[in-house]
Design a protein around this motif. Sequence first.
Motif, PDB file in Angstrom:
ATOM      1  N   THR A  62       0.814  -1.225   0.000  1.00 32.05           N
ATOM      2  CA  THR A  62       0.000   0.000   0.000  1.00 32.05           C
ATOM      3  C   THR A  62       0.849   1.277   0.000  1.00 32.05           C
ATOM      4  O   THR A  62       0.316   2.378   0.184  1.00 32.05           O
ATOM      5  N   ALA A  63       2.148   1.143  -0.211  1.00 26.88           N
ATOM      6  CA  ALA A  63       3.055   2.292  -0.078  1.00 26.88           C
ATOM      7  C   ALA A  63       2.671   3.465  -0.980  1.00 26.88           C
ATOM      8  O   ALA A  63       2.671   4.614  -0.525  1.00 26.88           O
ATOM      9  N   ARG A  64       2.344   3.217  -2.239  1.00 28.41           N
ATOM     10  CA  ARG A  64       2.026   4.322  -3.152  1.00 28.41           C
ATOM     11  C   ARG A  64       0.812   5.117  -2.665  1.00 28.41           C
ATOM     12  O   ARG A  64       0.840   6.347  -2.625  1.00 28.41           O
ATOM     13  N   SER A  65      -0.240   4.416  -2.289  1.00 31.94           N
ATOM     14  CA  SER A  65      -1.440   5.130  -1.837  1.00 31.94           C
ATOM     15  C   SER A  65      -1.194   5.805  -0.486  1.00 31.94           C
ATOM     16  O   SER A  65      -1.676   6.924  -0.246  1.00 31.94           O
ATOM     17  N   THR A  66      -0.446   5.151   0.389  1.00 33.77           N
ATOM     18  CA  THR A  66      -0.118   5.758   1.684  1.00 33.77           C
ATOM     19  C   THR A  66       0.717   7.018   1.490  1.00 33.77           C
ATOM     20  O   THR A  66       0.470   8.050   2.129  1.00 33.77           O
ATOM     21  N   MET A  67       1.684   6.949   0.583  1.00 36.44           N
ATOM     22  CA  MET A  67       2.544   8.102   0.315  1.00 36.44           C
ATOM     23  C   MET A  67       1.719   9.263  -0.237  1.00 36.44           C
ATOM     24  O   MET A  67       1.903  10.418   0.167  1.00 36.44           O
ATOM     25  N   ARG A  68       0.790   8.974  -1.137  1.00 37.31           N
ATOM     26  CA  ARG A  68      -0.070  10.037  -1.678  1.00 37.31           C
ATOM     27  C   ARG A  68      -0.939  10.645  -0.582  1.00 37.31           C
ATOM     28  O   ARG A  68      -1.201  11.846  -0.576  1.00 37.31           O
ATOM     29  N   THR A  69      -1.396   9.800   0.352  1.00 37.72           N
ATOM     30  CA  THR A  69      -2.179  10.307   1.484  1.00 37.72           C
ATOM     31  C   THR A  69      -1.323  11.226   2.347  1.00 37.72           C
ATOM     32  O   THR A  69      -1.764  12.316   2.733  1.00 37.72           O
ATOM     33  N   TYR A  70      -0.081  10.813   2.649  1.00 40.24           N
ATOM     34  CA  TYR A  70       0.824  11.665   3.426  1.00 40.24           C
ATOM     35  C   TYR A  70       1.014  13.013   2.741  1.00 40.24           C
ATOM     36  O   TYR A  70       0.950  14.068   3.381  1.00 40.24           O
ATOM     37  N   LEU A  71       1.268  12.985   1.432  1.00 36.76           N
ATOM     38  CA  LEU A  71       1.518  14.223   0.696  1.00 36.76           C
ATOM     39  C   LEU A  71       0.285  15.121   0.673  1.00 36.76           C
ATOM     40  O   LEU A  71       0.390  16.340   0.838  1.00 36.76           O
ATOM     41  N   SER A  72      -0.883  14.533   0.517  1.00 42.58           N
ATOM     42  CA  SER A  72      -2.127  15.302   0.545  1.00 42.58           C
ATOM     43  C   SER A  72      -2.343  15.947   1.908  1.00 42.58           C
ATOM     44  O   SER A  72      -2.697  17.132   2.012  1.00 42.58           O
ATOM     45  N   ARG A  73      -2.104  15.191   2.967  1.00 42.45           N
ATOM     46  CA  ARG A  73      -2.263  15.725   4.325  1.00 42.45           C
ATOM     47  C   ARG A  73      -1.264  16.855   4.591  1.00 42.45           C
ATOM     48  O   ARG A  73      -1.601  17.854   5.234  1.00 42.45           O
ATOM     49  N   LEU A  74      -0.039  16.682   4.119  1.00 40.62           N
ATOM     50  CA  LEU A  74       0.974  17.720   4.313  1.00 40.62           C
ATOM     51  C   LEU A  74       0.588  18.995   3.574  1.00 40.62           C
ATOM     52  O   LEU A  74       0.703  20.097   4.121  1.00 40.62           O
ATOM     53  N   ARG A  75       0.142  18.852   2.332  1.00 45.85           N
ATOM     54  CA  ARG A  75      -0.290  20.034   1.574  1.00 45.85           C
ATOM     55  C   ARG A  75      -1.423  20.751   2.294  1.00 45.85           C
ATOM     56  O   ARG A  75      -1.447  21.978   2.378  1.00 45.85           O
ATOM     57  N   ARG A  76      -2.378  19.996   2.808  1.00 47.49           N
ATOM     58  CA  ARG A  76      -3.507  20.589   3.521  1.00 47.49           C
ATOM     59  C   ARG A  76      -3.023  21.293   4.788  1.00 47.49           C
ATOM     60  O   ARG A  76      -3.430  22.407   5.091  1.00 47.49           O
ATOM     61  N   ALA A  77      -2.135  20.641   5.533  1.00 50.00           N
ATOM     62  CA  ALA A  77      -1.631  21.228   6.779  1.00 50.00           C
ATOM     63  C   ALA A  77      -0.837  22.511   6.516  1.00 50.00           C
ATOM     64  O   ALA A  77      -0.944  23.476   7.269  1.00 50.00           O
TER      65      ALA A  77
END
Length: 109
Positions: A62-77
Amino acid sequence: MHTQGVRFSLLGPVRAWHDDREIDLGEPRQRAVLALLLLNLGRPVTLEVLSDRIWGEAVPSTARSTMRTYLSRLRRALGAGSPLQSGHGGYAARADPGRRSEPGRGRSG
């Protein structure tokens, strides 16, 4: 280090501030993704490289989807001042011209 109106600290825990307000950067792996992008300032880093650096030899399926989630959360934060961008070569952090660091300016607390 400053990028797009946000100030970062990479020594010790990865931290960020917008003006005097500390930004919640999320869990440790998510913070590590931000640190990797900031350490490669201006250079794109692929999802594969980010995953290898975060999980080492035990990269989950699940690394690719998890990484995209991390990046999305960081952008939002990071909000409107987010230095994170994506492109054909991967993800990168960009800096404000002339504001890459401020020697002697620390932050406690």
